[in-house]
Design a protein around this motif. Sequence first.
Motif, short mmCIF file in Angstrom:
data_model
loop_
_atom_site.label_atom_id
_atom_site.label_comp_id
_atom_site.label_asym_id
_atom_site.label_seq_id
_atom_site.Cartn_x
_atom_site.Cartn_y
_atom_site.Cartn_z
N THR A 87 0.84 -1.21 0.00
CA THR A 87 0.00 0.00 0.00
C THR A 87 0.87 1.26 0.00
O THR A 87 0.38 2.35 0.33
N GLU A 88 2.12 1.11 -0.32
CA GLU A 88 3.09 2.21 -0.47
C GLU A 88 3.38 2.95 0.83
O GLU A 88 3.95 4.04 0.80
N GLN A 89 3.01 2.36 1.97
CA GLN A 89 3.29 3.05 3.24
C GLN A 89 4.79 3.10 3.52
O GLN A 89 5.27 4.04 4.16
N ASP A 105 7.15 3.31 1.19
CA ASP A 105 7.65 4.39 0.34
C ASP A 105 7.29 5.75 0.93
O ASP A 105 8.09 6.69 0.89
N ALA A 106 6.06 5.83 1.47
CA ALA A 106 5.62 7.10 2.07
C ALA A 106 6.54 7.46 3.23
O ALA A 106 6.89 8.62 3.41
N MET A 107 6.92 6.44 3.99
CA MET A 107 7.81 6.67 5.13
C MET A 107 9.15 7.21 4.63
O MET A 107 9.68 8.19 5.17
N ARG A 108 9.67 6.58 3.59
CA ARG A 108 10.95 7.05 3.03
C ARG A 108 10.78 8.46 2.47
O ARG A 108 11.65 9.31 2.62
N ALA A 109 9.63 8.69 1.81
CA ALA A 109 9.40 10.00 1.21
C ALA A 109 9.32 11.09 2.27
O ALA A 109 9.52 12.25 1.98
N MET A 110 9.00 10.70 3.50
CA MET A 110 8.91 11.70 4.55
C MET A 110 10.17 11.73 5.40
O MET A 110 10.17 12.28 6.51
N THR A 163 12.02 9.15 6.73
CA THR A 163 12.27 8.15 7.77
C THR A 163 12.89 6.91 7.13
O THR A 163 12.45 6.47 6.09
#
Lengths: 276, 280
Positions: B142-144, B146-151, B153
């Motif tokens: 669910t790309e969470q 990637d979202a973490m990396r994008a933010m 972390t």
Amino acid sequence: MATAYSELYESPAIEFEGVRVGFDEGDVLRNVSFRVMPRETLVLLGETGTGKTLSLKLAAGLLKANAGTVRVLGKDVGAMAERELLSFRREIGFVFQEGALFDSMTVADNVAYRLLEDRVDPDEIEPKVREALRFVELERTMDLVPPELSGGMRRRVSIARALITRPPIVLYDSPTAGLDPVTSQTIITLILRLRDIYGVTALLATHRLQDGFALANFHFDKNSNRVVHDGKHGNRNHSNAESTRFLVLRDGGVCFQGSPEELAASGDPYLKRFLV
Amino acid sequence: MADTPFQVTEQQPRWEDRISVFDVLTNSAMQFVANVQEYSVLSARSLANILHGPHYMQDLLDQMDDIGVGSLPIVILTGFFIGVVMVLQTGSQFTRFGQSALTGDVVSIALVRELGPTLTGIFVAGRCAAGIASELGSMLVTEQVDAMRAMGTDPSRKLVTPRVVAAILMQPLLTGLADFVGLLGGCAASVFSLRLSAVEFWTRAIDALEFGDLMQGLMKPLVFGFILATVGCYKGLTVRGGTQGVGRATTQAVVISSVLIIIADTFLTKLALFLSDKIF
């Protein structure tokens, strides 16, 4: 190709130069070059699997290109180590296709994520979260968890999460995919407001041409607090049409790059399929 | 007809080109080596992250709660009944020779050295490696992640290290508990089935244990905890193919971590015996 006025004296916010990305199955992107100037919106148009999401992930440094350079805010993203990238990515807001909210956290914690990571004082976090959620008109959902929200609400929260640190660049991955027309309109209005109030540079991947034209032809008027049509010719008090450009990807390459008018006037049968 | 999407081109490999046993074997071997390398890097990084910040204490506590407290019922139940079964199985043999008092010795040595650590390892792997793989796998699809990396972390810090450290810390405690509850079960079975006195059972059970046995019994779970958490994380973070892939990764995480635990147990037993010979 129409040249944005800002291009004359500013360096690009995002620049792709001869980018190639390949997997075992073959190249997904081949020799892709484009630039996005500050405060400009580039709409990446293409069918599923043409490398739109991939381009956004390259711009955020989540993936590395096999060849070519990706420069964001003047820095070569491909040459940066993951550690550097982690802090650099705070300059970029990323709105993922399905929102990609953290299921285990409340909406408020999702939006506050970056601030919590930076160990910002909780007293400062609360008003910022409230403001970001008010921007997407979801202030009342603060204590809910993402599975309780609808698809459109999740994307709006995702936009709130992306804008909490006021990044100069926002990347939108198919923000309206799979949504009904009314909700899509709400999302596009939000993107318009984000552009016209905060002046963000945006790279927006979509397969819906109307999203791109909406961004080109409308602007958000701060005084009347409404979305206003720019009119046909010469009536533009904003440079949205100039600052919104299209890039169409096809079979891994760039098939069209230019202004909305050029796209509308194009005789290419492939492009016409989007115009129908 | 160049525009038709379903066109079959001449570049498609022909059937006879695609079948080669040698190619299949070399590809699988290369894939295996690449997987082992990826797994090793992830495992090493999960521990290296402990050395310098940022640390995620709240995530660590949450994971300790999930892996440690969450596994209590399964560990207590299975531990107790394994103790009972051990006494029932061995007691009847010892009774034949009139040595039923030896039951306590055998049960305690077998439990503390071998059955406690290994079975707890496998049960916790069944529960937690599966849980970790499915949770991280779902986050990945669910790309969470990637979202973490994008933010900004590092997922290996936020997701992997807390789970690995929590499993390493919790596994010895769970094993100690399983040993104790197993001995309780053994005691109950001895009293009701073999008519031994509880005092006799406990005296023999405790006297039979040496320091080397305890060392062995508490060294193994550290390694087992590391194995089950790293395999779970690795399988979760390398999911391919959507939700179906998450299911597959979950199954693989349990199978691989259980098998690795048994294999590691063999080497750890040999090492522990060697060390207790040399040192204690």
